[in-house]
Design a protein around this motif. Structure first.
Motif, PDB file in Angstrom:
ATOM      1  N   GLY A  83       0.900  -1.241   0.107  1.00  0.00           N
ATOM      2  CA  GLY A  83       0.038  -0.046   0.144  1.00  0.00           C
ATOM      3  C   GLY A  83       0.860   1.277  -0.015  1.00  0.00           C
ATOM      4  N   ASP A  84       1.856   1.040   0.447  1.00  0.00           N
ATOM      5  CA  ASP A  84       2.873   2.342   0.325  1.00  0.00           C
ATOM      6  C   ASP A  84       3.491   2.696  -1.048  1.00  0.00           C
ATOM      7  OD1 ASP A  84       2.984   2.517   3.119  1.00  0.00           O
ATOM      8  OD2 ASP A  84       4.831   1.685   3.322  1.00  0.00           O
ATOM      9  N   THR A  85       3.409   4.182  -1.375  1.00  0.00           N
ATOM     10  CA  THR A  85       4.184   4.466  -2.454  1.00  0.00           C
ATOM     11  C   THR A  85       5.181   5.330  -2.380  1.00  0.00           C
ATOM     12  OG1 THR A  85       1.748   4.472  -3.653  1.00  0.00           O
ATOM     13  CG2 THR A  85       3.463   5.845  -4.549  1.00  0.00           C
ATOM     14  N   VAL A  86       6.387   5.142  -2.949  1.00  0.00           N
ATOM     15  CA  VAL A  86       7.531   5.875  -3.063  1.00  0.00           C
ATOM     16  C   VAL A  86       7.688   6.777  -4.275  1.00  0.00           C
ATOM     17  CG1 VAL A  86      10.081   5.822  -2.722  1.00  0.00           C
ATOM     18  CG2 VAL A  86       8.641   4.013  -1.481  1.00  0.00           C
ATOM     19  N   GLN A  87       8.067   8.192  -4.035  1.00  0.00           N
ATOM     20  CA  GLN A  87       8.422   8.929  -5.183  1.00  0.00           C
ATOM     21  C   GLN A  87       9.675   9.436  -5.213  1.00  0.00           C
ATOM     22  OE1 GLN A  87       5.169  12.111  -5.703  1.00  0.00           O
ATOM     23  NE2 GLN A  87       6.904  13.384  -6.886  1.00  0.00           N
ATOM     24  N   TRP A  88      10.347   9.223  -6.510  1.00  0.00           N
ATOM     25  CA  TRP A  88      11.796   9.905  -6.638  1.00  0.00           C
ATOM     26  C   TRP A  88      11.631  10.706  -7.525  1.00  0.00           C
ATOM     27  CZ3 TRP A  88      11.820   4.097  -5.892  1.00  0.00           C
ATOM     28  CH2 TRP A  88      12.388   3.852  -4.805  1.00  0.00           C
ATOM     29  N   SER A  89      12.346  11.797  -7.445  1.00  0.00           N
ATOM     30  CA  SER A  89      12.596  13.024  -8.623  1.00  0.00           C
ATOM     31  C   SER A  89      13.698  12.382  -9.486  1.00  0.00           C
ATOM     32  CB  SER A  89      12.956  14.275  -7.986  1.00  0.00           C
ATOM     33  OG  SER A  89      11.944  14.860  -6.890  1.00  0.00           O
ATOM     34  N   ALA A  90      13.324  13.201 -10.762  1.00  0.00           N
ATOM     35  CA  ALA A  90      14.426  12.885 -11.742  1.00  0.00           C
ATOM     36  C   ALA A  90      15.865  13.178 -11.044  1.00  0.00           C
ATOM     37  CB  ALA A  90      13.913  13.641 -13.130  1.00  0.00           C
ATOM     38  N   GLY A  91      16.819  12.179 -11.352  1.00  0.00           N
ATOM     39  CA  GLY A  91      18.119  12.317 -11.172  1.00  0.00           C
ATOM     40  C   GLY A  91      18.450  12.110  -9.718  1.00  0.00           C
ATOM     41  N   GLU A  92      17.545  11.696  -8.765  1.00  0.00           N
ATOM     42  CA  GLU A  92      17.547  11.307  -7.409  1.00  0.00           C
ATOM     43  C   GLU A  92      17.957   9.919  -7.363  1.00  0.00           C
ATOM     44  OE1 GLU A  92      14.992  11.291  -3.234  1.00  0.00           O
ATOM     45  OE2 GLU A  92      14.050  11.769  -5.228  1.00  0.00           O
ATOM     46  N   SER A  93      19.237   9.643  -6.591  1.00  0.00           N
ATOM     47  CA  SER A  93      19.947   8.446  -6.481  1.00  0.00           C
ATOM     48  C   SER A  93      18.958   7.577  -5.168  1.00  0.00           C
ATOM     49  CB  SER A  93      21.241   8.498  -5.910  1.00  0.00           C
ATOM     50  OG  SER A  93      21.956   7.124  -5.995  1.00  0.00           O
ATOM     51  N   HIS A  94      18.649   6.428  -5.627  1.00  0.00           N
ATOM     52  CA  HIS A  94      17.863   5.555  -4.765  1.00  0.00           C
ATOM     53  C   HIS A  94      18.059   4.106  -4.801  1.00  0.00           C
ATOM     54  CE1 HIS A  94      15.616   5.673  -8.712  1.00  0.00           C
ATOM     55  NE2 HIS A  94      15.191   4.420  -8.168  1.00  0.00           N
ATOM     56  N   THR A  95      17.854   3.224  -3.814  1.00  0.00           N
ATOM     57  CA  THR A  95      18.182   2.025  -3.735  1.00  0.00           C
ATOM     58  C   THR A  95      16.844   1.351  -2.888  1.00  0.00           C
ATOM     59  OG1 THR A  95      20.247   2.456  -3.222  1.00  0.00           O
ATOM     60  CG2 THR A  95      19.621   0.223  -2.747  1.00  0.00           C
ATOM     61  N   THR A  96      16.542   0.202  -3.389  1.00  0.00           N
ATOM     62  CA  THR A  96      15.415  -0.837  -2.808  1.00  0.00           C
ATOM     63  C   THR A  96      15.953  -2.041  -2.489  1.00  0.00           C
ATOM     64  OG1 THR A  96      13.709   0.610  -4.076  1.00  0.00           O
ATOM     65  CG2 THR A  96      13.055  -1.653  -2.885  1.00  0.00           C
ATOM     66  N   ARG A  97      15.484  -2.604  -1.241  1.00  0.00           N
ATOM     67  CA  ARG A  97      15.997  -3.826  -0.765  1.00  0.00           C
ATOM     68  C   ARG A  97      14.770  -4.718  -0.109  1.00  0.00           C
ATOM     69  NH1 ARG A  97      20.477  -2.425   3.984  1.00  0.00           N
ATOM     70  NH2 ARG A  97      19.000  -1.823   5.447  1.00  0.00           N
ATOM     71  N   SER A  98      14.726  -5.971   0.243  1.00  0.00           N
ATOM     72  CA  SER A  98      13.723  -6.588   0.721  1.00  0.00           C
ATOM     73  C   SER A  98      14.543  -7.805   1.576  1.00  0.00           C
ATOM     74  CB  SER A  98      12.728  -6.972   0.113  1.00  0.00           C
ATOM     75  OG  SER A  98      11.721  -7.748   0.607  1.00  0.00           O
ATOM     76  N   ALA A  99      14.395  -8.057   2.741  1.00  0.00           N
ATOM     77  CA  ALA A  99      14.728  -9.103   3.361  1.00  0.00           C
ATOM     78  C   ALA A  99      13.849 -10.392   3.217  1.00  0.00           C
ATOM     79  CB  ALA A  99      14.733  -8.840   5.098  1.00  0.00           C
ATOM     80  N   SER A 100      12.694  -9.888   3.111  1.00  0.00           N
ATOM     81  CA  SER A 100      11.466 -11.140   3.164  1.00  0.00           C
ATOM     82  C   SER A 100      10.938 -11.162   1.396  1.00  0.00           C
ATOM     83  CB  SER A 100      10.157 -10.797   3.927  1.00  0.00           C
ATOM     84  OG  SER A 100       9.866  -9.551   3.608  1.00  0.00           O
ATOM     85  N   GLY A 101      11.206 -10.358   0.498  1.00  0.00           N
ATOM     86  CA  GLY A 101      10.962 -10.334  -0.849  1.00  0.00           C
ATOM     87  C   GLY A 101       9.630  -9.334  -0.971  1.00  0.00           C
ATOM     88  N   LEU A 102       9.444  -8.515  -1.988  1.00  0.00           N
ATOM     89  CA  LEU A 102       8.276  -7.653  -2.315  1.00  0.00           C
ATOM     90  C   LEU A 102       8.191  -7.586  -3.906  1.00  0.00           C
ATOM     91  CD1 LEU A 102       9.282  -4.674  -3.710  1.00  0.00           C
ATOM     92  CD2 LEU A 102      10.429  -4.446  -1.542  1.00  0.00           C
TER      93      LEU A 102
END
Length: 109
Positions: free
Chosen positions: A79-98
């Motif tokens: 249900g969460d939404t993450v927003q990143w701007s153009a050029g913004e450095s970002h990372t996503t990880r999951s211990a349990s899977g997503l």
């Protein structure tokens, strides 16, 4: 009407940016938006990279963590939404899977 099911056999491995345990399936593309289904396996990570355009990441199953640049990790879940701007450095990880839907915009939000 078309029903698109991101079955394991339709997902392609993603290894860019030193990603681990990530698969993706393009779902929709037009001149202004691209939609991709992403799966991050338990212990997986979408490696750090800059957003080429404004992006949204909608978490549809599981949970994980995201961060921008070297900021602190933030918890995300269904249900969460993450927003990143153009050029913004970002990372996503999951211990349990997503599973998530990534939406990339080629026109301003």
């Amino acid at each position: 009407m078309e029903i698109i099911r991101p079955l394991p056999e339709t997902l392609r491995p993603v290894t860019a940016h030193d990603s681990i345990g990530v698969t993706a399936r393009p779902t929709f593309r037009s001149d202004s938006v691209a939609v991709t289904t992403l799966r991050v396996a338990p212990g997986g990570e979408i490696g750090t990279h800059p957003a080429p355009v404004p992006q949204l990441l909608l978490i549809t199953a599981g949970s994980g963590q995201v961060r921008s640049g070297t900021d602190l990790w933030q918890e995300v879940t269904v249900g969460d939404t993450v927003q990143w701007s153009a050029g913004e450095s970002h990372t996503t990880r999951s211990a349990s899977g997503l599973t998530a839907i990534a939406i990339e915009f080629t026109t301003p939000l």
